[in-house]
Enzyme design. Structure first.
Site, PDB file in Angstrom:
ATOM      1  N   GLU A  97       1.008  -1.381  -0.247  1.00  0.00           N
ATOM      2  CA  GLU A  97       0.216   0.177   0.083  1.00  0.00           C
ATOM      3  C   GLU A  97       1.125   1.001   0.476  1.00  0.00           C
ATOM      4  OE1 GLU A  97      -2.202  -0.928   3.576  1.00  0.00           O
ATOM      5  OE2 GLU A  97      -2.707  -2.911   1.850  1.00  0.00           O
ATOM      6  N   GLU A 167       4.017 -10.546   0.321  1.00  0.00           N
ATOM      7  CA  GLU A 167       2.608 -10.141   0.358  1.00  0.00           C
ATOM      8  C   GLU A 167       2.534 -10.214  -0.929  1.00  0.00           C
ATOM      9  OE1 GLU A 167       1.033  -8.804   4.451  1.00  0.00           O
ATOM     10  OE2 GLU A 167       2.126  -7.373   3.148  1.00  0.00           O
ATOM     11  N   SER A 213      -4.162 -12.316   3.022  1.00  0.00           N
ATOM     12  CA  SER A 213      -5.602 -13.246   3.310  1.00  0.00           C
ATOM     13  C   SER A 213      -5.513 -14.459   3.982  1.00  0.00           C
ATOM     14  CB  SER A 213      -6.593 -13.218   2.205  1.00  0.00           C
ATOM     15  OG  SER A 213      -7.373 -12.317   1.219  1.00  0.00           O
TER      16      SER A 213
HETATM   17  P1  13P Z   1      -5.096  -9.084   4.897  1.00  0.00           P
HETATM   18  O1  13P Z   1      -4.679  -9.812   5.751  1.00  0.00           O
HETATM   19  O2  13P Z   1      -6.455  -8.333   4.991  1.00  0.00           O
HETATM   20  O3  13P Z   1      -5.305 -10.143   2.927  1.00  0.00           O
HETATM   21  O4  13P Z   1      -3.905  -8.007   4.926  1.00  0.00           O
HETATM   22  C1  13P Z   1      -2.287  -8.275   4.359  1.00  0.00           C
HETATM   23  C2  13P Z   1      -1.479  -7.568   4.689  1.00  0.00           C
HETATM   24  O5  13P Z   1      -1.175  -6.405   3.939  1.00  0.00           O
HETATM   25  C3  13P Z   1      -0.759  -7.292   6.059  1.00  0.00           C
HETATM   26  O6  13P Z   1       0.329  -6.453   5.667  1.00  0.00           O
END
Ligand code: 13P
Length: 250
Positions: A97, A167, A213
């Site tokens: 992000e 990720e 997830s």
């Molecule tokens: P989620 O577990 O909501 O997919 O997010 C993962 C994440 O970006 C953790 O830093």
């Protein structure tokens, strides 16, 4: 031999009061877990309050990002010294992000990693490919660039204190987890690359987390993979019962 590490990233969720209520629950179910490490990354504004509640507990605190300077004219940033003074021991760096929405590039992420190490915070360097990159067979080259550039200048000694989190962007917040085979394949690739960049012993000691997830119903099979040493959890870390189940993975 690698101690499992479970990290809850609350992202931009919870007011200070909500953070207090949530961490009070999580602190209870994390008590006595002495064969694994648990970290929580609340929003920066709640970091001190969450650290206060977790004093003398088995859970530690991470910040969701960190600047490379101890102080200075960096409006909107949080410094490693501030994180430490508030009770933090680690920092998530290079989250997708931050990369995608706030255009942080590998060069800036590398500065943050070096800054965290300089001030004795454990960096959790996040890497991951987009769906488009995966579908055009660029996964490994993207990850290699993110690792080589993100870790530029990190000494072998400091690498032992650093955590890598894989990720895949397409798995974050989508409910679409990488299969355990897909995740293991990438984690093995990362470890092999670290062995090339450092030494085999160091690569074997670095913890590589999976994120995207992670939920109570898939954590056990992910954690059973040879090269998956922990989880970086978003959505499921915002509810005490699901995060408690995750940190108690079998
Ligand atoms: P989620 O577990 O909501 O997919 O997010 C993962 C994440 O970006 C953790 O830093």
């Amino acid at each position: 031999m690698r101690r499992p590490l479970l990290v809850g990233n609350w992202k931009m969720h919870t007011t200070i009061l909500e953070a207090y209520l949530l961490v009070s629950e999580i602190g209870k179910c994390a008590a006595g877990l002495d064969d694994r490490d648990v970290l929580l990354a609340p929003p920066q504004i709640a970091l001190h309050e969450v650290a206060r509640v977790l004093q003398n507990s088995d859970v530690s605190i991470a910040s969701q990002n960190v600047c490379w300077k101890g102080e200075g004219a960096f409006t909107g940033e949080i410094s490693p010294t501030m994180v430490k003074a508030a009770g933090g021991v680690a920092a998530i760096i290079g989250h997708s992000e931050r990369r995608q929405i706030f255009h942080e590039d590998n060069e800036m992420i590398n500065k943050r990693v070096l800054g965290a190490l300089k001030y004795d915070l454990m960096p959790i360097l996040c890497i991951g490919e987009t769906l488009e990159e995966r579908e055009s067979d660029k996964t490994f080259s993207v990850l290699e660039d993110q690792i080589r550039q993100g870790l530029a200048g990190v000494t072998a000694e400091n690498m032992e204190k650093t955590v890598v989190a894989y990720e895949p962007v397409w798995a974050i917040g989508t409910g679409k987890t990488a299969t355990k085979e897909q995740a293991q394949e990438v984690h093995a690739f990362i470890r092999k690359l670290l062995a090339e960049m450092y030494e085999k012993d160091i690569a074997e000691s670095v913890r590589i987390l999976y994120g995207g997830s992670v939920k109570p119903d898939n954590v056990d099979e992910l954690m059973a993979q040879t090269d998956i040493d922990g989880a970086l959890v978003g959505g499921a870390a915002l509810k005490a019962d699901s995060f408690c189940r995750i940190i108690n993975f079998i």
